[in-house]
Design a protein around this motif. Sequence first.
Motif, short mmCIF file in Angstrom:
data_model
loop_
_atom_site.label_atom_id
_atom_site.label_comp_id
_atom_site.label_asym_id
_atom_site.label_seq_id
_atom_site.Cartn_x
_atom_site.Cartn_y
_atom_site.Cartn_z
N TRP A 143 -18.10 -3.96 6.51
CA TRP A 143 -18.25 -2.39 5.44
C TRP A 143 -17.14 -2.45 4.55
O TRP A 143 -17.03 -2.12 3.35
CB TRP A 143 -18.66 -1.40 6.34
N LEU A 144 -15.93 -2.52 5.24
CA LEU A 144 -14.60 -2.27 4.53
C LEU A 144 -14.63 -3.41 3.35
O LEU A 144 -14.17 -3.05 2.18
CB LEU A 144 -13.30 -2.55 5.40
N ILE A 145 -14.84 -4.63 3.81
CA ILE A 145 -14.86 -5.78 2.82
C ILE A 145 -15.70 -5.73 1.58
O ILE A 145 -15.41 -5.70 0.46
CB ILE A 145 -15.10 -7.10 3.45
N ARG A 146 -16.81 -5.04 1.98
CA ARG A 146 -18.01 -4.68 1.05
C ARG A 146 -17.53 -3.53 0.03
O ARG A 146 -17.50 -3.63 -1.26
CB ARG A 146 -19.29 -4.41 1.71
N PHE A 147 -16.91 -2.65 0.65
CA PHE A 147 -16.35 -1.44 -0.17
C PHE A 147 -15.38 -1.87 -0.96
O PHE A 147 -15.24 -1.39 -2.17
CB PHE A 147 -16.01 -0.43 0.81
N ASP A 170 -4.59 -23.58 -0.53
CA ASP A 170 -4.39 -22.52 -1.36
C ASP A 170 -4.37 -20.91 -0.77
O ASP A 170 -3.90 -19.97 -1.46
CB ASP A 170 -5.40 -22.25 -2.54
N LEU A 171 -4.62 -20.79 0.27
CA LEU A 171 -5.02 -19.49 1.10
C LEU A 171 -3.61 -19.42 1.58
O LEU A 171 -3.09 -20.30 2.32
CB LEU A 171 -5.95 -19.56 2.29
N ASN A 172 -3.07 -18.31 1.75
CA ASN A 172 -1.81 -17.85 1.99
C ASN A 172 -1.94 -17.43 3.67
O ASN A 172 -2.31 -16.10 3.73
CB ASN A 172 -0.98 -16.82 1.38
N LEU A 173 -1.58 -18.02 4.57
CA LEU A 173 -2.10 -17.49 5.98
C LEU A 173 -0.88 -17.38 6.95
O LEU A 173 -0.08 -18.37 6.98
CB LEU A 173 -3.28 -18.34 6.53
N ILE A 186 -10.40 -12.73 3.65
CA ILE A 186 -9.72 -12.00 2.57
C ILE A 186 -8.95 -12.86 1.52
O ILE A 186 -9.05 -12.68 0.22
CB ILE A 186 -8.75 -10.76 2.82
N GLU A 187 -8.38 -13.87 1.98
CA GLU A 187 -7.57 -14.71 1.13
C GLU A 187 -8.63 -15.68 0.06
O GLU A 187 -8.55 -15.93 -1.03
CB GLU A 187 -6.86 -15.82 1.90
N ALA A 188 -9.94 -15.91 0.85
CA ALA A 188 -10.80 -16.71 0.15
C ALA A 188 -11.39 -15.57 -1.08
O ALA A 188 -11.49 -16.01 -2.18
CB ALA A 188 -11.96 -16.75 0.97
N LEU A 189 -11.55 -14.22 -0.75
CA LEU A 189 -11.95 -13.48 -1.82
C LEU A 189 -11.01 -13.19 -2.96
O LEU A 189 -11.29 -13.26 -3.97
CB LEU A 189 -12.18 -11.99 -1.20
N ARG A 190 -9.77 -13.10 -2.45
CA ARG A 190 -8.50 -13.29 -3.51
C ARG A 190 -8.68 -14.47 -4.24
O ARG A 190 -8.33 -14.11 -5.46
CB ARG A 190 -7.29 -13.02 -2.68
N THR A 231 -3.65 -6.53 -1.72
CA THR A 231 -4.53 -7.30 -2.72
C THR A 231 -5.43 -6.14 -3.51
O THR A 231 -5.86 -6.51 -4.69
CB THR A 231 -5.66 -8.10 -2.13
N LYS A 232 -5.45 -5.02 -3.01
CA LYS A 232 -6.41 -4.17 -3.99
C LYS A 232 -5.55 -2.74 -3.85
O LYS A 232 -6.13 -1.78 -3.42
CB LYS A 232 -7.70 -3.66 -3.22
N PRO A 233 -4.26 -2.88 -4.31
CA PRO A 233 -3.21 -1.52 -4.19
C PRO A 233 -4.17 -0.18 -4.98
O PRO A 233 -3.95 0.88 -4.51
CB PRO A 233 -2.14 -2.06 -4.81
N LEU A 234 -4.59 -0.59 -5.91
CA LEU A 234 -5.18 0.53 -6.88
C LEU A 234 -6.27 1.33 -6.01
O LEU A 234 -6.05 2.57 -6.13
CB LEU A 234 -5.58 0.16 -8.24
N TYR A 235 -7.11 0.59 -5.56
CA TYR A 235 -8.36 1.23 -4.63
C TYR A 235 -7.45 1.88 -3.25
O TYR A 235 -8.03 2.86 -3.04
CB TYR A 235 -9.23 0.05 -4.32
N PHE A 236 -6.78 1.14 -2.69
CA PHE A 236 -6.20 1.56 -1.53
C PHE A 236 -5.39 2.88 -1.73
O PHE A 236 -5.90 3.95 -0.92
CB PHE A 236 -5.13 0.70 -0.74
#
Length: 311
Positions: A143-147, A170-173, A186-190, A231-236
């Motif tokens: 749900w958090l990811i969707r939001f 390419d994913l930073n793990l 989350i890295e895949a989404l980013r 990755t989403k500082p404005l929303y966070f």
Amino acid sequence: MLRMRLIKAPICVLIPTLNEEAAIFDVIRTLPKRVKGLKVKAVVIDGNSQDRTVARAKKAGAFVLRQTTEGKGAAIQEALEHIQCDYLVFIDGDGTYVSEDLPKLVLPLLEKKADMTVATRLKRQDAGSITVFNTLGNVAFNWLIRFFYGQNITDMLSGYRAISRKKFDDLNLVSRAFEVETEITIEALRNHLRILEIPLYYKRRKGQTKLNPIHDGLRIFKTLVLMIRDTKPLYFFGLLGAVFFVFGLWPASLVLYEKLVLGYVVHLPSTILAAFSFLLAIQIWALGFLADMELKDTQRLEKLLRKSMRR
Ligand SMILES: Nc1nc2c(ncn2[C@@H]2O[C@H](COP(=O)(O)OP(=O)(O)OP(=O)(O)O)[C@@H](O)[C@H]2O)c(=O)[nH]1
Ligand SMILES: [Mg+2]
């Protein structure tokens, strides 16, 4: 750990194991040998099992690496240093996922229909294979990811997934334990990867679980929150600031009401509380803007770096 020995195959199936003697043989033996003519190689990365996991894995025909670190995430990172494959498939060694389903995950990648495929477990599963607590945690995390990311991810904790090595690099793990799936998602989404979820069967686990629902659940939650922040500082920060802003509205309206109706303020401390809450909200929002600027800069640099590396 084998020194600098590279495992080469078009498709590598990476299986982290820790005391999985009850299931590992069947997990490996039931893997298809080829997908669309491409050879499939099973690679076990073993976290120093105290049972017969290694012997069973070798007998089943897998290449076995010994982990020098601790944790599932660390095991995956370590194994990747020894693997040279075009496609990677991750599967647990506990017999919960169906090895024969592998082509269903790999084919969409070969046909360029997706960048990462994920087996979702929620529609078809054995009774009791996932506890209610783990299901609730998964639902909350999804749900958090969707939001925050607007993507309908239904099983972000799935351990059965496939991705090309190129995209995976390419994913930073950095995570060492069970947060690895969260980080990959989350890295895949980013990285704007096309994620395809495929409902597959999930069986009851053989042997003992290594996951501690409270301890690992909290670690996963912490990773998720920190990654959303980065990755989403404005929303966070926008949301965090809004919490303090809304909190300040109550004392502010009280003070305003008194001033307008009575002509003077009775609850003086409420003025301070309101001012404090609004100032805090403004500071948090400012932090969000700064963090967003920083993120955009980093993204620009990352893009340039990738471009110059491709040349
Ligand atoms: N190499 C290595 N593998 C690990 C380690 N911890 C867990 N694993 C393996 O990672 C896979 C997933 O662990 P599980 O205990 O099945 O965790 P889970 O799938 O989230 O939870 P359940 O299946 O519900 O118990 C299994 O194959 C484990 O053996 C570790 O420290 N090192
Ligand atoms: Mg498992």
